[in-house]
Design a protein around this motif. Structure first.
Motif, PDB file in Angstrom:
ATOM      1  N   MET A 240     -59.247  14.798 -29.463  1.00 57.28           N
ATOM      2  CA  MET A 240     -58.959  14.687 -28.049  1.00 57.28           C
ATOM      3  C   MET A 240     -58.928  13.218 -27.630  1.00 57.28           C
ATOM      4  O   MET A 240     -59.768  12.446 -28.044  1.00 57.28           O
ATOM      5  CB  MET A 240     -60.016  15.416 -27.236  1.00 57.28           C
ATOM      6  CG  MET A 240     -59.835  16.899 -27.200  1.00 57.28           C
ATOM      7  SD  MET A 240     -61.009  17.719 -26.123  1.00 57.28           S
ATOM      8  CE  MET A 240     -62.312  18.026 -27.283  1.00 57.28           C
ATOM      9  N   GLU A 241     -57.965  12.910 -26.855  1.00 53.72           N
ATOM     10  CA  GLU A 241     -57.842  11.571 -26.293  1.00 53.72           C
ATOM     11  C   GLU A 241     -58.564  11.532 -24.956  1.00 53.72           C
ATOM     12  O   GLU A 241     -59.403  12.357 -24.668  1.00 53.72           O
ATOM     13  CB  GLU A 241     -56.354  11.231 -26.137  1.00 53.72           C
ATOM     14  CG  GLU A 241     -55.603  11.153 -27.435  1.00 53.72           C
ATOM     15  CD  GLU A 241     -55.998   9.974 -28.297  1.00 53.72           C
ATOM     16  OE1 GLU A 241     -56.188   8.881 -27.746  1.00 53.72           O
ATOM     17  OE2 GLU A 241     -56.114  10.154 -29.506  1.00 53.72           O
ATOM     18  N   SER A 242     -58.186  10.597 -24.108  1.00 52.90           N
ATOM     19  CA  SER A 242     -58.855  10.476 -22.812  1.00 52.90           C
ATOM     20  C   SER A 242     -58.371  11.551 -21.832  1.00 52.90           C
ATOM     21  O   SER A 242     -57.280  12.098 -21.961  1.00 52.90           O
ATOM     22  CB  SER A 242     -58.638   9.081 -22.236  1.00 52.90           C
ATOM     23  OG  SER A 242     -57.267   8.821 -22.097  1.00 52.90           O
ATOM     24  N   LEU A 243     -59.208  11.806 -20.868  1.00 55.16           N
ATOM     25  CA  LEU A 243     -58.963  12.868 -19.889  1.00 55.16           C
ATOM     26  C   LEU A 243     -57.885  12.455 -18.890  1.00 55.16           C
ATOM     27  O   LEU A 243     -57.952  11.390 -18.294  1.00 55.16           O
ATOM     28  CB  LEU A 243     -60.275  13.180 -19.156  1.00 55.16           C
ATOM     29  CG  LEU A 243     -60.282  14.322 -18.168  1.00 55.16           C
ATOM     30  CD1 LEU A 243     -60.028  15.639 -18.881  1.00 55.16           C
ATOM     31  CD2 LEU A 243     -61.618  14.375 -17.453  1.00 55.16           C
ATOM     32  N   LEU A 244     -56.892  13.320 -18.698  1.00 59.45           N
ATOM     33  CA  LEU A 244     -55.833  13.083 -17.708  1.00 59.45           C
ATOM     34  C   LEU A 244     -56.184  13.703 -16.369  1.00 59.45           C
ATOM     35  O   LEU A 244     -56.041  13.074 -15.329  1.00 59.45           O
ATOM     36  CB  LEU A 244     -54.512  13.691 -18.181  1.00 59.45           C
ATOM     37  CG  LEU A 244     -53.637  12.909 -19.109  1.00 59.45           C
ATOM     38  CD1 LEU A 244     -52.400  13.717 -19.471  1.00 59.45           C
ATOM     39  CD2 LEU A 244     -53.250  11.584 -18.516  1.00 59.45           C
TER      40      LEU A 244
END
Length: 82
Positions: free
Chosen positions: A1-5
């Motif tokens: 998971m990348e950063s939260l949008l």
């Protein structure tokens, strides 16, 4: 998971939805969480407040914290007969 949008409550399915930059998504079933951790109407009310006013904080407590400890800390329950 990348950063939260984004993190928001989807009223149609009663879930807090988290969307990440890599396209992944997590949906937290708020009814199931309430049924598992809330023992009275005061704790349910506290969870509802977070769902509507701070869905990101709600998601953080459910995914990274311990919702039962949080509820014991923030709610004060006094029976009427005492």
């Amino acid at each position: 998971m990348e950063s939260l949008l984004s993190c928001e409550f989807n009223m149609d399915i009663a879930c807090v939805e988290l969307k990440f930059t890599d396209g992944s998504m997590i949906a937290i079933d708020t009814i199931a969480v309430e049924n598992e951790v809330a023992r009275n109407m005061y704790e349910r009310s506290e969870l509802d407040y977070l769902i509507y006013n701070d869905p990101r904080g709600y998601a953080d407590i459910v995914l990274n914290g311990d919702p039962e400890i949080y509820l014991k800390t923030v709610t004060e329950y006094k029976p009427l007969d005492s």
